[in-house]
Design a protein around this motif. Structure first.
Motif, PDB file in Angstrom:
ATOM      1  N   THR A 223      -8.957 -44.275   5.432  1.00 51.16           N
ATOM      2  CA  THR A 223      -9.006 -43.019   4.696  1.00 51.16           C
ATOM      3  C   THR A 223      -8.999 -41.831   5.652  1.00 51.16           C
ATOM      4  O   THR A 223      -8.262 -40.859   5.439  1.00 51.16           O
ATOM      5  N   ILE A 224      -9.793 -41.916   6.709  1.00 48.31           N
ATOM      6  CA  ILE A 224      -9.852 -40.824   7.693  1.00 48.31           C
ATOM      7  C   ILE A 224      -8.504 -40.683   8.392  1.00 48.31           C
ATOM      8  O   ILE A 224      -7.999 -39.569   8.588  1.00 48.31           O
ATOM      9  N   LYS A 225      -7.880 -41.821   8.752  1.00 47.98           N
ATOM     10  CA  LYS A 225      -6.584 -41.783   9.409  1.00 47.98           C
ATOM     11  C   LYS A 225      -5.526 -41.166   8.487  1.00 47.98           C
ATOM     12  O   LYS A 225      -4.716 -40.335   8.914  1.00 47.98           O
ATOM     13  N   LYS A 226      -5.551 -41.532   7.229  1.00 51.57           N
ATOM     14  CA  LYS A 226      -4.608 -40.998   6.250  1.00 51.57           C
ATOM     15  C   LYS A 226      -4.795 -39.491   6.087  1.00 51.57           C
ATOM     16  O   LYS A 226      -3.818 -38.727   6.032  1.00 51.57           O
ATOM     17  N   GLU A 227      -6.044 -39.039   6.031  1.00 54.46           N
ATOM     18  CA  GLU A 227      -6.327 -37.605   5.901  1.00 54.46           C
ATOM     19  C   GLU A 227      -5.849 -36.838   7.125  1.00 54.46           C
ATOM     20  O   GLU A 227      -5.305 -35.731   7.006  1.00 54.46           O
ATOM     21  N   LYS A 228      -6.032 -37.415   8.315  1.00 54.29           N
ATOM     22  CA  LYS A 228      -5.580 -36.744   9.537  1.00 54.29           C
ATOM     23  C   LYS A 228      -4.062 -36.611   9.552  1.00 54.29           C
ATOM     24  O   LYS A 228      -3.521 -35.560   9.930  1.00 54.29           O
TER      25      LYS A 228
END
Length: 84
Positions: free
Chosen positions: A19-24
């Motif tokens: 999720t964090i990678k996708k948001e970045k």
């Protein structure tokens, strides 16, 4: 906490890295898109300003000498007349 809240939290925690990678990645894409639009806007404003500047400058006048053309026309006219 109810059991469904606990289960939701565990799923969230398990997928947190993705999720964090996708948001970045989404933030990076958004920043690039805004940058491209900004550069296009700045380029368009610059091009318009340059066009306005160039249109206000005095234009050079060209002098054209048509005497050779008129002489040629008169020679053709004389050549086309019947000789006496």
């Amino acid at each position: 906490m109810s059991q469904e809240k606990v289960d939701r939290y565990k799923k969230e925690k398990a997928n947190r890295k993705q999720t964090i990678k996708k948001e970045k990645i989404q933030n990076l894409i958004r920043k690039c898109a805004v940058g491209v639009v900004g550069l296009a806007l700045i380029g368009w404003i610059g091009y318009s300003a340059y066009g306005t500047y160039e249109s206000r400058k005095p234009q050079k006048e060209a002098q054209i000498d048509y005497t050779a053309l008129t002489n040629l026309q008169s020679e053709f006219a004389q050549a086309g007349e019947p000789a006496e």
